[in-house]
Design a protein around this motif. Structure first.
Motif, short mmCIF file in Angstrom:
data_model
loop_
_atom_site.label_atom_id
_atom_site.label_comp_id
_atom_site.label_asym_id
_atom_site.label_seq_id
_atom_site.Cartn_x
_atom_site.Cartn_y
_atom_site.Cartn_z
N VAL A 361 47.30 67.12 46.31
CA VAL A 361 48.17 66.11 46.92
C VAL A 361 48.07 66.28 48.43
O VAL A 361 48.27 67.38 48.96
N ASP A 362 47.76 65.19 49.12
CA ASP A 362 47.75 65.17 50.58
C ASP A 362 48.98 64.43 51.08
O ASP A 362 49.43 63.47 50.45
N VAL A 363 49.49 64.86 52.22
CA VAL A 363 50.69 64.25 52.81
C VAL A 363 50.37 63.85 54.24
O VAL A 363 49.72 64.59 54.99
N SER A 364 50.85 62.66 54.62
CA SER A 364 50.71 62.16 55.98
C SER A 364 52.08 61.86 56.54
O SER A 364 52.97 61.39 55.82
N VAL A 365 52.28 62.12 57.84
CA VAL A 365 53.53 61.77 58.50
C VAL A 365 53.29 60.72 59.58
O VAL A 365 54.21 60.40 60.35
N ASP A 366 52.07 60.18 59.63
CA ASP A 366 51.75 59.15 60.63
C ASP A 366 51.12 57.91 60.00
O ASP A 366 50.23 57.29 60.57
N GLY A 367 51.60 57.58 58.78
CA GLY A 367 51.15 56.35 58.14
C GLY A 367 49.72 56.37 57.64
O GLY A 367 49.09 55.32 57.52
N GLY A 368 49.18 57.56 57.35
CA GLY A 368 47.87 57.66 56.76
C GLY A 368 46.73 57.88 57.73
O GLY A 368 45.57 57.93 57.30
N ARG A 369 47.03 58.05 59.00
CA ARG A 369 45.94 58.32 59.95
C ARG A 369 45.43 59.75 59.80
O ARG A 369 44.23 60.00 59.92
N ASN A 370 46.33 60.67 59.55
CA ASN A 370 45.96 62.07 59.36
C ASN A 370 46.65 62.60 58.10
O ASN A 370 47.79 62.24 57.80
N TRP A 371 45.94 63.46 57.37
CA TRP A 371 46.46 64.00 56.11
C TRP A 371 46.37 65.52 56.12
O TRP A 371 45.44 66.10 56.66
N ARG A 372 47.37 66.18 55.50
CA ARG A 372 47.34 67.62 55.26
C ARG A 372 47.54 67.87 53.77
O ARG A 372 48.26 67.14 53.09
N THR A 373 46.92 68.91 53.25
CA THR A 373 47.02 69.23 51.83
C THR A 373 48.31 69.99 51.55
O THR A 373 48.60 71.00 52.20
N ALA A 374 49.07 69.51 50.58
CA ALA A 374 50.35 70.12 50.22
C ALA A 374 50.16 71.30 49.26
O ALA A 374 49.10 71.46 48.65
#
Length: 451
Positions: A361-374
């Protein structure tokens, strides 16, 4: 009773839409206007905000925290006696955590749905009393001593089982999610409801106990070579009937279940007997199960020929698309909640796939521009909810939080743009698009969709 604050997040209000406003909500959503939704929600939120302010003020009063300096009654007196309640209940301070209906969503409450409070749950198991409901003719509390299950059709000898006969057979217990095919259906055209309970709450996860259906078919001498389908029939007034492919049954996954979360099924969940079809939309998990018929082709019953079908962009309907595809949702922070100050937050949510295990599962806090793996919490099980978490430090600026799941078959949760390119925007069922929650500068979290 005071409202308490969970961590640094103010809880979302309940029952935000009056019955008279539901039709307007849908009309406004289809037209792309959200003012009515926000106004209705703001009125409900104002009451919670006032209670939260009182609670915060009380903690700050005086020279010290009275909750520490003054011993409460529970530290100086006798408590309730053992087994004061024969069946345990939640704390009175948690009574607001309930499954909720959406007023006006259906013509009658017997043919309706309730939503599980995903924003208030931990881990992956849904308490039986908070499990979402979907009924087509209301629920019943059936006498198990009078309930029967027939197995007929392409079998050597039709058999009728009593509950005692089923429960004395070798059993298995497995954790699986169940999701209504119409979950998130109101969001196909545009934002329709503000909280995760109403956007994704036709979803629950339990430990189910029962007998593999293949065992009962073998006892009846089913023709597994020619009989490649079964028809499952319920005993309620709607006579819910669904076709199940034999390959699912041969895998041993499909259960004739009588247990849920360590006890007998609840009446709302099909007591005394229901079908469990892992990974498949909830309508196929036939409740009050009374008959299994083996056949050589799908039955095209009313709830698979007219309902629970996918409207495609070219106007055609797609049938038998029963698998619940890879999907996830952030439950905190989520719509209706409010972040009370800047700083550290744990973003958490749920992911699931009807095809197997959640792999990432990846999470973004900028509307999908950048993702981090949860981080995925264990256990990670096949066709089961998976809890994910990721650290986030909020700087007080607007943010858009999203999650994107991938399963072990390679399926990746699509964006709304990707889903609508393949499916259009007029469907009801099988919406597994990425959910977006916008955190505003004042900490308020709202439901948004990105084009």
């Amino acid at each position: 009773m005071q409202t308490w604050i969970s961590g640094r997040v103010r809880k979302a209000p309940e029952n935000f839409i009056p019955g008279s406003g539901v039709g307007t909500v849908f009309a406004e959503a289809r037209a792309g206007r959200r003012d009515f939704i926000r106004n209705a929600f703001a009125a409900a939120a104002s009451g919670v905000a006032a209670s939260a302010a009182i609670a915060q003020g009380a903690a700050a009063a005086g020279d010290g925290d009275p909750a520490i300096l003054k011993l409460p009654a529970h530290s100086t007196g006798l408590g309730q006696p053992v087994a004061a309640e024969g069946y345990g209940k939640p704390s009175k301070y948690e009574t607001n955590v309930q499954r909720r209906t959406s007023p006006g969503l259906t013509q009658t409450r017997q043919a309706s749905v309730s939503f599980a409070p995903l924003q208030s749950l931990f881990g992956i198991v849904t308490p039986s009393g908070l499990h979402f409901e979907r009924h087509h003719q209301g629920w019943w509390d059936i006498d198990p001593s009078q309930h029967r299950l027939m197995v007929n059709g392409m079998v050597k000898a039709a058999k009728v089982f009593t509950m005692d006969e089923i429960m004395r057979l070798p059993s298995v217990s497995r954790f699986h999610f169940i999701e209504c095919g119409a979950n998130t259906g109101m969001e196909w055209g545009n934002v329709a409801v503000p909280t995760v309970q109403y956007t994704h709450g036709m979803l629950s996860c339990s430990e189910f106990t029962g007998v593999p259906l293949i065992t009962l078919l073998q006892m009846a001498g089913a023709d597994l070579k020619k009989g490649r389908f079964v028809l499952a029939e319920g005993a309620d007034g709607s006579s819910m009937t669904r076709t199940i492919p034999m390959e699912l049954i041969e895998s041993g996954e499909v259960l004739v279940a009588y247990g849920q979360n360590g006890e007998m099924l609840r009446p709302e969940q099909g007591y005394p007997l229901r079908l469990v079809v892992p990974g498949v939309q909830g309508v196929s998990w036939v409740k009050y199960l009374r008959r299994i018929e083996v056949g050589d082709q799908p039955w095209a019953a009313k709830d698979e020929a007219v309902h629970y079908i996918d409207l495609m962009p070219d106007g055609q309907h797609r049938q038998y698309s029963s698998i619940q595809e890879c999907k996830s949702v952030v439950t905190t922070p989520s719509g209706g909640q409010m972040l009370l100050d800047k700083g550290f937050y744990n973003i958490t949510g749920l992911a699931w796939s009807g095809r197997g295990k959640v792999q990432r599962v990846d999470v973004s806090v900028d509307g999908g521009r950048n993702w981090r793996t949860a981080r995925l919490e264990s256990p990670v099980l096949s066709k089961c909810l998976t809890r994910f978490n990721i650290d986030w430090v909020w700087d007080g600026q607007p943010a858009i939080i999203q999650s994107r799941a991938m399963d072990d078959t390679g399926h990746v949760q699509p964006s709304y743009q990707q889903l609508r390119a393949a499916r259009g925007s007029r469907s009801i069922y099988h919406n597994n698009a990425i959910q977006s929650w916008a955190v505003q500068a004042n900490g308020e979290v709202i439901n948004v969709q990105l084009s």
